[in-house]
Design a protein around this motif. Sequence first.
Motif, PDB file in Angstrom:
ATOM      1  N   SER A 228      -5.722 -15.153  -6.975  1.00  0.00           N
ATOM      2  CA  SER A 228      -6.717 -16.232  -6.946  1.00  0.00           C
ATOM      3  C   SER A 228      -6.425 -17.187  -8.084  1.00  0.00           C
ATOM      4  N   ASP A 229      -7.365 -17.995  -8.408  1.00  0.00           N
ATOM      5  CA  ASP A 229      -7.138 -18.918  -9.520  1.00  0.00           C
ATOM      6  C   ASP A 229      -7.587 -18.305 -10.847  1.00  0.00           C
ATOM      7  N   ARG A 230      -7.920 -17.010 -10.802  1.00  0.00           N
ATOM      8  CA  ARG A 230      -8.365 -16.359 -12.048  1.00  0.00           C
ATOM      9  C   ARG A 230      -7.223 -15.597 -12.710  1.00  0.00           C
ATOM     10  N   ASN A 231      -7.342 -15.415 -14.035  1.00  0.00           N
ATOM     11  CA  ASN A 231      -6.344 -14.624 -14.750  1.00  0.00           C
ATOM     12  C   ASN A 231      -6.419 -13.161 -14.328  1.00  0.00           C
ATOM     13  N   CYS A 232      -5.267 -12.523 -14.232  1.00  0.00           N
ATOM     14  CA  CYS A 232      -5.209 -11.081 -14.000  1.00  0.00           C
ATOM     15  C   CYS A 232      -4.402 -10.445 -15.131  1.00  0.00           C
ATOM     16  N   VAL A 233      -4.855  -9.296 -15.601  1.00  0.00           N
ATOM     17  CA  VAL A 233      -4.124  -8.621 -16.677  1.00  0.00           C
ATOM     18  C   VAL A 233      -3.813  -7.175 -16.283  1.00  0.00           C
ATOM     19  N   TYR A 234      -2.546  -6.795 -16.439  1.00  0.00           N
ATOM     20  CA  TYR A 234      -2.126  -5.420 -16.179  1.00  0.00           C
ATOM     21  C   TYR A 234      -1.723  -4.773 -17.490  1.00  0.00           C
ATOM     22  N   VAL A 235      -2.274  -3.623 -17.732  1.00  0.00           N
ATOM     23  CA  VAL A 235      -1.865  -2.862 -18.923  1.00  0.00           C
ATOM     24  C   VAL A 235      -1.170  -1.593 -18.438  1.00  0.00           C
TER      25      VAL A 235
END
Length: 404
Positions: A113-120
């Motif tokens: 989407s237009d939102r940030n995604c964070v993978y740890v």
Amino acid sequence: MRIYSFDQLIGNQHCISILKTCITQGTLPHFMIFHGVGGTGKSTCAEITALAMTCPHTKEGNPCLECISCKSNLDAIKHGTKSSTVAKVNVAQGNTKTDVDRMIKEIFTLQSSDRNCVYVLEEAHTLSAALQTSLLEEIDRLDSKTYIILCTTKLNDLIPELRSRAILFQFKRLTDKESRLLLDKYLLEHNITMEEEAKLAILNYTRGIPREIVSSTEFLSKNTKTLDELLNHINQINDTVYFGLFQTLANGTIYDLSCYLKDEISKYDTRSFVAGLKEFYIKIFFQIEGNVDTLAQTSDIMEFTYVSDLLRKVDLFSLGNMINKLPNNAKEVDFSFFLINLYQFFHGKKVSNIVKEKRQAVTTQKSIAAVSANEVEKSKEGLSSLHAFSTGTAKYNFGGGNKQ
Ligand SMILES: [Zn+2]
């Protein structure tokens, strides 16, 4: 006790202030490696970064922890699941190549989407080189709203291609001052009072690892009732043991000294005893030679001053050499040699006189009915090793000696 704000963390300010700046200015690198010894805060910082990057209401780089996004992401982080924008996965948990392959593919399927995604990804170094290569391929495909943080304790186990692609953050152990700050903060927050000596023992034991400072303090404050119990549990030896050693050295016979040493060593494991002796020496050394005030770090100021005064009269470097030569896994014979050297050094006596003295002491002791048969047996053993020493290597002589 998990922390979800950068401002509540103690230590590693070099990483934290850059992360906060990046988050505030929107300049966070898309691919980062958080490296450092276990328990230094990599995971916590990765979680806070993930929360902050997906929170629309950050405050100076910190997540608000109240918005819908923060709440759902916090929930995912706490339960080890994934939300629509944050996923935290321990890649060491996959057993087979297929497992991990699937895991890597799955975690990169958050809603686009237009939102940030964070993978740890935690324990990234456990991935095989082949899997790291496929991870790299996935990373190359990611869009500009996606951020990846690899946490690892073994940077060298990551393939060079991954390492060179990422911005590295090095997490360090806390300094003494930071460790103390963390301990005091924990004690205050949990309304625990603790003796100064117990605090010092915990700080010494946990070596600047924040997770260990918190978990050890939590455990020990709940489960130990006395200082001795606490010290015993963490295998720390109270300074009084070493005060006693030097006091006996100064005032007793070699027999007294060997009894004292045997008695004390039997209570602890050898490695801790030797390590403790070395630390004790260094404390005294800095007090005398460097005029550094280490008194603040010991609660037995009287004894400490007394022993410092005793040791001011000898060549401290020779003494240090002698103590340093004692192997960490010292056997009884090592202690016998150490003891003879120490006694000879301190009193400037010939080995033959030391042996005579010991023999006399043993005879006297034997005649005292109160002495148990066991102790006499022990002293005989000690005498035979002394005797072997005096006939075999009598030329051995320690320089320095007593300057009195
Ligand atoms: Zn928020």
